[in-house]
Design a protein around this motif. Sequence first.
Motif, short mmCIF file in Angstrom:
data_model
loop_
_atom_site.label_atom_id
_atom_site.label_comp_id
_atom_site.label_asym_id
_atom_site.label_seq_id
_atom_site.Cartn_x
_atom_site.Cartn_y
_atom_site.Cartn_z
N UNK A 114 -11.92 13.86 12.84
CA UNK A 114 -12.23 12.51 13.40
C UNK A 114 -13.27 12.44 14.56
N UNK A 115 -12.96 11.75 15.40
CA UNK A 115 -13.60 11.46 17.01
C UNK A 115 -12.95 12.63 17.67
N UNK A 121 -7.80 13.18 13.28
CA UNK A 121 -7.35 12.80 11.87
C UNK A 121 -6.65 11.57 11.81
N UNK A 122 -6.16 10.98 13.14
CA UNK A 122 -5.45 9.81 12.96
C UNK A 122 -5.75 8.78 14.11
N UNK A 123 -6.59 7.85 13.25
CA UNK A 123 -7.17 6.89 14.37
C UNK A 123 -6.04 5.84 14.09
N UNK A 124 -5.78 5.01 15.30
CA UNK A 124 -4.64 4.16 15.24
C UNK A 124 -5.35 2.68 14.44
N UNK A 134 -11.29 6.41 7.80
CA UNK A 134 -11.64 5.89 9.16
C UNK A 134 -11.95 7.20 9.95
N UNK A 135 -11.22 8.08 9.88
CA UNK A 135 -11.55 9.35 10.68
C UNK A 135 -12.77 9.97 10.21
N UNK A 175 0.84 -1.28 -0.01
CA UNK A 175 -0.04 0.13 -0.05
C UNK A 175 0.87 1.09 0.04
N UNK A 176 0.60 2.15 -1.06
CA UNK A 176 1.33 3.28 -1.15
C UNK A 176 0.86 4.31 0.06
N UNK A 177 1.90 5.43 0.39
CA UNK A 177 1.56 6.53 1.36
C UNK A 177 0.11 7.06 1.12
N UNK A 178 0.23 7.27 0.04
CA UNK A 178 -1.35 7.99 -0.45
C UNK A 178 -2.61 7.17 -0.01
N UNK A 179 -2.24 5.71 -0.39
CA UNK A 179 -3.51 5.17 0.02
C UNK A 179 -3.66 4.96 1.48
N UNK A 180 -2.45 5.03 2.32
CA UNK A 180 -2.45 4.83 3.70
C UNK A 180 -3.07 6.19 4.22
N UNK A 181 -2.89 7.31 3.76
CA UNK A 181 -3.45 8.43 4.09
C UNK A 181 -5.04 8.69 3.66
N UNK A 182 -5.41 8.32 2.44
CA UNK A 182 -6.83 8.13 2.18
C UNK A 182 -7.53 7.04 3.16
N UNK A 183 -6.83 6.04 3.38
CA UNK A 183 -7.66 5.07 4.40
C UNK A 183 -7.98 5.76 5.67
N UNK A 184 -6.67 6.37 6.15
CA UNK A 184 -6.79 6.90 7.68
C UNK A 184 -7.98 7.87 7.55
N UNK A 185 -7.99 8.72 6.55
CA UNK A 185 -9.09 9.81 6.51
C UNK A 185 -10.23 9.07 6.40
#
Length: 181
Positions: A170-171, A178-181, A13-14, A1-11
């Motif tokens: 996020x919550x 914006x960063x949920x573990x 979830x947030x 998974x690329x960094x952009x995919x990780x950021x999109x996934x994190x957003x």
Amino acid sequence: MSAADGTAHRHLRSLRAALTYPLTSDRRLLVAGGTTGLTYLVLVLSTFPQFSVQVVSRNPTDIGYAVSTLTREVYLTTGWTGLALVVLYALLTGVALTHTAALYRQTRASGVSSVATVLPGVLAAGCASCGAGVLGMLGFVGAMAALPFQGNLLRTAGILLLVGFLARTGDPRTCNRGEIP
């Protein structure tokens, strides 16, 4: 998974955490629901303010008639897409105001003098409803019809601002916005 995919996934979830936050207590749900209803009322009544003022000043109990009539007009003017955008905007405004209240309480409680974390929520919550409604309030009722897609682009821009704010925060009970573990 690329960094952009990780950021999109994190957003994403947030954003999911942000959208479910009002469901975590009865009070938050009441605030979000009340704000949603009030925002919808303002958005719909501001589509034709002269009519709204005439109906409500004649008999304040006729506000239901005004809302139902103007909801029909929104549908006839912009179709299901425009009506769905108004409803979605009202829902997201309710969620954003709930977040804004929580963030304000946290910044005030922590002694932080800056409300810079709250400001985007307040601006995003007011931006599109103001843009869509202020034109009508100023007497430019036909201005929304003159906008491309009868103002649906303006509504979409407001929705994107709200989604961006919610995805960033996020919550509000968590420390890492914006960063949920």
